[in-house]
Design a protein around this motif. Structure first.
Motif, PDB file in Angstrom:
ATOM      1  N   ALA A 137     -30.930  -6.593 -39.209  1.00 37.19           N
ATOM      2  CA  ALA A 137     -29.678  -7.323 -39.036  1.00 37.19           C
ATOM      3  C   ALA A 137     -29.214  -7.981 -40.334  1.00 37.19           C
ATOM      4  O   ALA A 137     -28.067  -8.388 -40.433  1.00 37.19           O
ATOM      5  N   GLY A 138     -30.068  -8.061 -41.321  1.00 41.30           N
ATOM      6  CA  GLY A 138     -29.695  -8.687 -42.575  1.00 41.30           C
ATOM      7  C   GLY A 138     -28.965  -7.767 -43.522  1.00 41.30           C
ATOM      8  O   GLY A 138     -28.373  -8.207 -44.501  1.00 41.30           O
ATOM      9  N   GLN A 139     -28.995  -6.483 -43.240  1.00 42.24           N
ATOM     10  CA  GLN A 139     -28.391  -5.518 -44.161  1.00 42.24           C
ATOM     11  C   GLN A 139     -27.682  -4.403 -43.399  1.00 42.24           C
ATOM     12  O   GLN A 139     -28.167  -3.288 -43.302  1.00 42.24           O
ATOM     13  N   LEU A 140     -26.544  -4.731 -42.850  1.00 43.49           N
ATOM     14  CA  LEU A 140     -25.767  -3.756 -42.100  1.00 43.49           C
ATOM     15  C   LEU A 140     -24.903  -2.942 -43.052  1.00 43.49           C
ATOM     16  O   LEU A 140     -24.286  -3.480 -43.961  1.00 43.49           O
ATOM     17  N   HIS A 141     -24.862  -1.641 -42.838  1.00 43.79           N
ATOM     18  CA  HIS A 141     -24.086  -0.743 -43.695  1.00 43.79           C
ATOM     19  C   HIS A 141     -22.987  -0.044 -42.911  1.00 43.79           C
ATOM     20  O   HIS A 141     -22.710   1.123 -43.118  1.00 43.79           O
ATOM     21  N   VAL A 142     -22.390  -0.767 -41.970  1.00 43.26           N
ATOM     22  CA  VAL A 142     -21.301  -0.206 -41.174  1.00 43.26           C
ATOM     23  C   VAL A 142     -20.108  -1.151 -41.263  1.00 43.26           C
ATOM     24  O   VAL A 142     -20.241  -2.318 -41.607  1.00 43.26           O
ATOM     25  N   ARG A 143     -18.952  -0.636 -40.942  1.00 41.66           N
ATOM     26  CA  ARG A 143     -17.743  -1.439 -40.912  1.00 41.66           C
ATOM     27  C   ARG A 143     -17.179  -1.432 -39.509  1.00 41.66           C
ATOM     28  O   ARG A 143     -17.314  -0.468 -38.781  1.00 41.66           O
TER      29      ARG A 143
END
Length: 47
Positions: free
Chosen positions: A15-21
């Motif tokens: 949860a600390g590094q989301l790569h979605v928009r």
């Protein structure tokens, strides 16, 4: 207690590094993380 849960979500479930928009995609990732955390806690209680 809540801070420990958020810490585990960030460290162990991504949860600390989301790569979605997009709000829906982010929410889907967070819900999956919460689901995985819940299952992990339930399995720990059984053993």
């Amino acid at each position: 207690m809540v801070e420990r849960v958020f810490g585990r979500l960030k460290d162990e479930y991504g949860a600390g590094q989301l790569h979605v928009r997009g709000a829906q995609k982010v929410m889907a990732h967070l819900i999956f993380g919460i689901f995985a955390l819940t299952v992990d806690q339930l399995l720990r209680l059984r053993s």
